[in-house]
Scaffold this motif. Structure first.
Motif, PDB file in Angstrom:
ATOM      1  N   MET A   1      -9.686  -7.278   0.105  1.00 59.59           N
ATOM      2  CA  MET A   1     -10.755  -6.827  -0.999  1.00 59.59           C
ATOM      3  C   MET A   1     -11.693  -7.783  -1.815  1.00 59.59           C
ATOM      4  O   MET A   1     -11.237  -8.644  -2.260  1.00 59.59           O
ATOM      5  N   PRO A   2     -12.812  -7.854  -2.241  1.00 64.58           N
ATOM      6  CA  PRO A   2     -13.098  -9.061  -2.985  1.00 64.58           C
ATOM      7  C   PRO A   2     -12.535  -9.190  -4.508  1.00 64.58           C
ATOM      8  O   PRO A   2     -11.546  -8.025  -4.301  1.00 64.58           O
ATOM      9  N   GLY A   3     -12.664 -10.321  -4.719  1.00 67.32           N
ATOM     10  CA  GLY A   3     -11.387  -9.939  -6.255  1.00 67.32           C
ATOM     11  C   GLY A   3      -9.799 -10.462  -5.866  1.00 67.32           C
ATOM     12  O   GLY A   3      -9.449 -10.844  -4.884  1.00 67.32           O
ATOM     13  N   ILE A   4      -9.210  -9.892  -6.888  1.00 69.80           N
ATOM     14  CA  ILE A   4      -7.809  -9.984  -6.272  1.00 69.80           C
ATOM     15  C   ILE A   4      -7.297  -8.751  -4.798  1.00 69.80           C
ATOM     16  O   ILE A   4      -8.010  -8.064  -4.905  1.00 69.80           O
ATOM     17  N   SER A   5      -6.401  -9.814  -4.476  1.00 69.98           N
ATOM     18  CA  SER A   5      -6.339  -9.183  -3.000  1.00 69.98           C
ATOM     19  C   SER A   5      -5.637  -7.737  -3.805  1.00 69.98           C
ATOM     20  O   SER A   5      -4.841  -7.134  -4.621  1.00 69.98           O
ATOM     21  N   GLY A   6      -5.290  -6.758  -2.472  1.00 70.22           N
ATOM     22  CA  GLY A   6      -4.350  -5.763  -2.244  1.00 70.22           C
ATOM     23  C   GLY A   6      -2.450  -6.096  -3.080  1.00 70.22           C
ATOM     24  O   GLY A   6      -2.202  -5.213  -4.045  1.00 70.22           O
TER      25      GLY A   6
ATOM     26  N   GLU B   1      -1.779  -8.951  -5.003  1.00 69.52           N
ATOM     27  CA  GLU B   1      -1.838  -9.354  -5.770  1.00 69.52           C
ATOM     28  C   GLU B   1      -1.864  -7.720  -7.110  1.00 69.52           C
ATOM     29  O   GLU B   1      -1.097  -7.843  -8.111  1.00 69.52           O
ATOM     30  N   ALA B   2      -2.747  -7.310  -7.146  1.00 68.85           N
ATOM     31  CA  ALA B   2      -2.756  -5.770  -7.551  1.00 68.85           C
ATOM     32  C   ALA B   2      -1.581  -5.458  -7.335  1.00 68.85           C
ATOM     33  O   ALA B   2      -1.455  -4.580  -8.626  1.00 68.85           O
ATOM     34  N   THR B   3      -0.835  -4.956  -6.278  1.00 69.64           N
ATOM     35  CA  THR B   3       0.354  -3.941  -6.536  1.00 69.64           C
ATOM     36  C   THR B   3       1.479  -5.132  -7.000  1.00 69.64           C
ATOM     37  O   THR B   3       2.037  -3.901  -8.114  1.00 69.64           O
ATOM     38  N   LYS B   4       1.287  -6.260  -7.277  1.00 70.89           N
ATOM     39  CA  LYS B   4       2.604  -7.345  -8.518  1.00 70.89           C
ATOM     40  C   LYS B   4       1.381  -6.185  -9.702  1.00 70.89           C
ATOM     41  O   LYS B   4       3.107  -6.286 -10.352  1.00 70.89           O
TER      42      LYS B   4
ATOM     43  N   GLU C   1       6.779  -6.684   0.676  1.00 72.91           N
ATOM     44  CA  GLU C   1       8.244  -6.450   0.061  1.00 72.91           C
ATOM     45  C   GLU C   1       7.862  -6.610  -1.486  1.00 72.91           C
ATOM     46  O   GLU C   1       8.596  -6.306  -2.115  1.00 72.91           O
ATOM     47  N   GLU C   2       7.416  -8.221  -0.818  1.00 72.88           N
ATOM     48  CA  GLU C   2       8.080  -9.004  -2.355  1.00 72.88           C
ATOM     49  C   GLU C   2       7.098  -7.989  -3.183  1.00 72.88           C
ATOM     50  O   GLU C   2       7.177  -8.773  -4.264  1.00 72.88           O
ATOM     51  N   ALA C   3       5.394  -8.420  -3.257  1.00 69.49           N
ATOM     52  CA  ALA C   3       4.730  -7.081  -3.737  1.00 69.49           C
ATOM     53  C   ALA C   3       5.330  -5.653  -4.471  1.00 69.49           C
ATOM     54  O   ALA C   3       4.139  -5.397  -5.700  1.00 69.49           O
ATOM     55  N   GLY C   4       5.895  -5.242  -4.025  1.00 73.98           N
ATOM     56  CA  GLY C   4       6.991  -3.758  -4.304  1.00 73.98           C
ATOM     57  C   GLY C   4       6.210  -2.366  -3.141  1.00 73.98           C
ATOM     58  O   GLY C   4       5.405  -2.107  -3.755  1.00 73.98           O
TER      59      GLY C   4
ATOM     60  N   THR D   1       8.110   2.993  -9.944  1.00 76.34           N
ATOM     61  CA  THR D   1       8.436   3.798  -9.362  1.00 76.34           C
ATOM     62  C   THR D   1       6.908   4.643  -8.213  1.00 76.34           C
ATOM     63  O   THR D   1       7.282   5.663  -7.744  1.00 76.34           O
ATOM     64  N   LEU D   2       6.028   4.095  -8.892  1.00 78.66           N
ATOM     65  CA  LEU D   2       4.421   4.647  -8.637  1.00 78.66           C
ATOM     66  C   LEU D   2       4.659   4.305  -6.707  1.00 78.66           C
ATOM     67  O   LEU D   2       5.199   3.856  -6.087  1.00 78.66           O
ATOM     68  N   THR D   3       4.290   5.787  -6.403  1.00 75.60           N
ATOM     69  CA  THR D   3       3.970   4.909  -4.602  1.00 75.60           C
ATOM     70  C   THR D   3       2.986   4.356  -3.584  1.00 75.60           C
ATOM     71  O   THR D   3       2.191   4.595  -4.185  1.00 75.60           O
ATOM     72  N   ILE D   4       2.998   2.763  -3.539  1.00 75.25           N
ATOM     73  CA  ILE D   4       1.812   2.136  -3.461  1.00 75.25           C
ATOM     74  C   ILE D   4       1.551   2.356  -2.182  1.00 75.25           C
ATOM     75  O   ILE D   4       2.892   1.708  -1.161  1.00 75.25           O
ATOM     76  N   PHE D   5       1.118   2.940  -0.758  1.00 72.81           N
ATOM     77  CA  PHE D   5       1.140   2.254   0.489  1.00 72.81           C
ATOM     78  C   PHE D   5      -0.324   1.283   0.520  1.00 72.81           C
ATOM     79  O   PHE D   5      -1.041   0.875   0.144  1.00 72.81           O
ATOM     80  N   ALA D   6       0.673   0.696   1.692  1.00 73.47           N
ATOM     81  CA  ALA D   6      -0.825  -0.955   2.103  1.00 73.47           C
ATOM     82  C   ALA D   6      -1.897   0.014   2.959  1.00 73.47           C
ATOM     83  O   ALA D   6      -0.570  -0.025   4.576  1.00 73.47           O
ATOM     84  N   LEU D   7      -2.841  -0.655   3.177  1.00 74.71           N
ATOM     85  CA  LEU D   7      -3.236   0.591   4.019  1.00 74.71           C
ATOM     86  C   LEU D   7      -4.129  -0.932   4.953  1.00 74.71           C
ATOM     87  O   LEU D   7      -5.089  -1.694   3.942  1.00 74.71           O
ATOM     88  N   THR D   8      -3.142  -1.945   6.314  1.00 71.89           N
ATOM     89  CA  THR D   8      -4.143  -2.916   6.470  1.00 71.89           C
ATOM     90  C   THR D   8      -4.124  -2.999   7.989  1.00 71.89           C
ATOM     91  O   THR D   8      -3.697  -2.386   8.532  1.00 71.89           O
TER      92      THR D   8
END
Length: 745
Positions: free
Chosen positions: A673-678, A680-683, A710-713, A691-698
């Motif tokens: 995405m423009p600006g920070i990536s998904g 970096e945002a997840t980190k 995995e490292e980002a969470g 504990t929030l459920t975060i799915f990566a759409l990639t």
């Protein structure tokens, strides 16, 4: 005879003395050795300060001098240091060659001290290549030499690295035992740096073994030593480990305290990381290929969606699909051009060969980057093609439109398979495929594959026969996913080219060396067979029996090329035996390690069959973070169909802000995405909500970025374009887990 003038005589005498002195300097062994030692020391200093180019230069100069005077000990040390440098700059194969030269020399001259260090570096190289079993062998050899020479510090450091390797193999008990040995030695001789790092790793292992109390004690002890002796990087790691441990037991106050300490210290050492990044660029080729998004198609799709014009949507999707196919054709055309130019260059003679080789390597990297970029970019419009065609088929289209939509869906699915195959071949050719060994039951695995393919076999009136050697053990350690892919491709091929016949699958042992068994796998059918001429090119990319066969049976001609690449990676060989109209037998041989450890069983609950009526969806809040308008529209439609409401935001910064201010149940996060990536945002989100459920759409292949996800969470990954039923399963699964966790709280 003419007399020499006095002043000329003096000048001649001075010149003669200078040359004589220079020759003495060059020929004096002690002076030469001092020069060699100085350059070796300088290279080590440059390595520690991340000045890799200067380190390489000093090593090259030292090697030239050492070879000139024939000092084998120095030559061995220099090659070992070269191997270490090449490991740091991620040239593992070159590192292995340098270390082999060092070890060969050090063995001959019995330089056990330096031989041990070479073995240790060899182990580090194999760790970098994720070949942990080979790493353990190297560490064992290093330990033997260090014990002989009473090099206790090097022994402790090697034991620590051995323990880390066992951890990567998920052998946590063995990892604990080995790390405790390293800890005992480091305590006895006051090796404080090794001691603090060993305590950190001991804490991580204890956590995996379920003993959080011991883990916290070890981590705090390690932190105390690291702080006392100013081991900044170890302290920084320690803060994060302790934060995670306190989070695991629900002590969020202390967890937050140590997390803040970690973030504060990370800021203070960030300058060092920048230096590393800057110097690391000396070893990188920065090749960037960009494909611009087709804004016109986006606008038309949005307009068609607003107008609810099904016919317009079908037309635009067809145009989009043609555009994708054109881009893919262009990418393959460029790929072939690069390959032809590379081959031409490699036929240059003598002095031009080195230049041609360098250009060929650059061309190969350019090809890999081009294909990777193009195919990844193609996934984004494919998301629209497959997603919207699926939706339109479910929205009661007119009878005359159904066949068009089905054709569009089939084309999109076929193209996606084609892209995935190209990506995998690209990874294989670029040596970017990692081996992931784990214990598994081979017989059970093959039975599951047969079960999965049985419907296709029955459609072709085929009987599958499975013969597994009764005397052969069933449990092995290997990369079961790659073995599965090989078998699925080969059995699938037999099903495709056999009608009303039989397929035989056989597995038996042909060799045994310790725990390593060489197994032969045979896949035999009585289908149409392959001519001898075509057999010679069976494993080349885009190879098909003939145009007629391609039209009749389908396929991209990439399956066998992938199979060959995977078998090569597994250090095996593949053969084909066939006769027209009588059938074909593919057989391959690969080494597998026997184990008495049984395959790990899934312990997590399966929520896929949950009754969806049990879920209260009325209060579920979902945030979609996606900058592409078409993707926003498709995702919103899918969620609406599931009776779920969502907010949509198009950038990472706003997403972090909205999550801080609202209580969302699920986040669907785009990566690019423009600006920070998904990522970096997840980190950033994980710094205040673990504990929030975060799915990566990639749209990238999952394997390429798995470690980053995995490292980002991220909780899980949903690759684009996704199948709607799989998308729904993952969402319902996440909601069910949340409900189950709440009810058990």
């Amino acid at each position: 005879m003419a007399k020499i003038k006095p002043h000329l005589f003096i000048i001649l005498l001075l010149l003669t003395s200078t040359v004589s002195a220079q020759r003495t300097l060059e020929e004096d062994p002690e002076i030469v050795q001092n020069n060699i030692n100085y350059r070796i020391t300088q290279s080590q200093t440059e390595l520690e300060n991340y000045h890799y180019y200067n380190a390489q230069k000093n090593l090259d100069e030292a090697l030239e001098l050492a070879e000139k005077v024939g000092n084998k000990k120095s030559i061995g040390v220099i090659y070992a240091l070269k191997g270490r440098l090449q490991l740091i700059i991620q040239q593992e194969d070159k590192a292995i060659k340098s270390l082999n030269k060092a070890i060969e020399i050090q063995r001959i001259i019995n330089d056990n001290k330096n031989l041990g260090h070479s073995y240790k570096t060899y182990g580090d190289v194999y760790v970098a290549k994720q070949d942990y079993f080979a790493a353990l062998d190297s560490y064992t050899a290093a330990k033997s030499k260090f014990e002989e020479e009473n090099l206790n510090e090097s022994l402790a450091e090697t034991l620590l690295r051995e323990g880390k390797a066992y951890y990567q193999l998920r052998n946590y008990k063995k990892s604990r035992d080995v790390i405790e040995q390293a800890l005992a030695i480091s305590k006895k001789y006051d090796y404080y740096k090794i001691q603090s790092e060993a305590l950190n790793n001991q804490a991580i292992v204890y956590s995996k073994l379920g003993n959080t109390e011991k883990a916290i004690v070890a981590a705090l002890e390690g932190l105390n030593i690291a702080n006392k002796h100013n081991f900044t990087n170890i302290t920084n790691d320690n803060y994060l480990i302790i934060s995670d441990l306190y989070s695991n037991i629900g002590n969020y106050k202390l967890s937050l305290k140590y997390l803040k300490d970690h973030l504060k210290l990370s800021d203070s050492i960030r300058g060092l990381n920048r230096i590393y990044a800057s110097n690391n660029q000396e070893t990188q080729y920065l090749l960037n290929e960009e494909i611009e998004k087709n804004n016109e198609i986006v606008e038309k799709l949005e307009k068609a969606e607003d107008d609810k014009s099904l016919g317009t949507l079908i037309s635009i999707l067809s145009v989009a699909l043609i555009t994708i196919l054109s881009l893919l054709t262009l990418s393959l055309y460029k790929n072939n051009n690069i390959r032809l130019k590379t081959n031409n260059m490699l036929h240059k003679k003598n002095g031009e060969l080195i230049i041609a080789k360098e250009k060929a390597e650059l061309a190969s990297k350019t090809k890999a980057n081009f294909l990777s970029t193009v195919t990844h970019e193609l996934r984004t419009p494919l998301y629209a093609v497959t997603g919207l065609s699926n939706m339109l088929l479910e929205e009661d289209p007119k009878p005359e439109q159904v066949q068009h939509l089905k054709s569009l869906k089939f084309s999109g699915d076929y193209l996606l398979t084609f892209i995935n195959d190209i990506l995998q071949i690209n990874k294989i050719e670029a040596n970017k495929v990692d081996i992931e060994p784990e214990p598994f039951n081979l017989k059970k695995k093959i039975n599951n594959i047969i079960l999965a393919l049985n419907n296709s076999a029955e459609d072709n009136d085929i009987k599958i026969h499975f013969e597994y050697d009764q005397e052969l053990t069933e449990n092995f350690i290997a990369d079961q996913l790659k073995i599965s892919q090989i078998l699925i491709n080969l059995i699938g091929n037999s099903i495709k080219f056999t009608k009303g016949g039989d397929i035989w699958i056989r597995v038996y042992k042909i060799n045994e060396a310790g725990k390593i068994y060489t197994l032969r796998f045979e896949i035999e059918d009585n289908g149409i067979g392959i001519s001898q001429e075509k057999q010679d090119h069976m494993f080349e990319s885009f190879s098909q029996g003939s145009i007629q066969i391609n039209r009749k049976y389908g396929g991209t001609g990439l399956g066998l090329s992938i199979v060959k690449g995977l078998i090569d990676i597994l250090k095996g060989k593949i053969y084909v035996k066939s006769e027209l109209n009588k059938g074909t037998t593919f057989y391959f041989e690969i080494p597998l390690e026997y184990t008495s450890v049984e395959e790990a069983q899934e312990t997590q609950n399966n929520y896929f069959n949950i009754d969806k009526t049990d879920l209260d969806l009325s209060n579920v809040k979902i945030l979609v973070v996606e900058d592409n308008k078409i993707n926003q529209m498709i995702t919103k439609k899918i969620l609406s169909k599931m009776d779920l409401q969502c907010d949509i935001i198009d950038n990472g910064e706003e997403a972090v802000k909205m999550i801080r201010e609202n209580n969302y149940n699920i986040i669907l996060m785009d990566i690019h995405m423009p600006g920070i990536s998904g990522i970096e945002a997840t980190k950033q989100i994980r710094s205040f909500d673990k504990t929030l459920t975060i799915f990566a759409l990639t749209a990238v292949t999952i394997e390429d970025k798995m470690h980053e996800f995995e490292e980002a969470g991220f909780t899980d990954i949903i690759p684009k374009p996704f199948k709607q039923d799989e998308f729904e399963k993952k969402l319902y699964n996440a909601l069910a887990k949340k409900k189950n966790a709440s009810s058990n709280a």
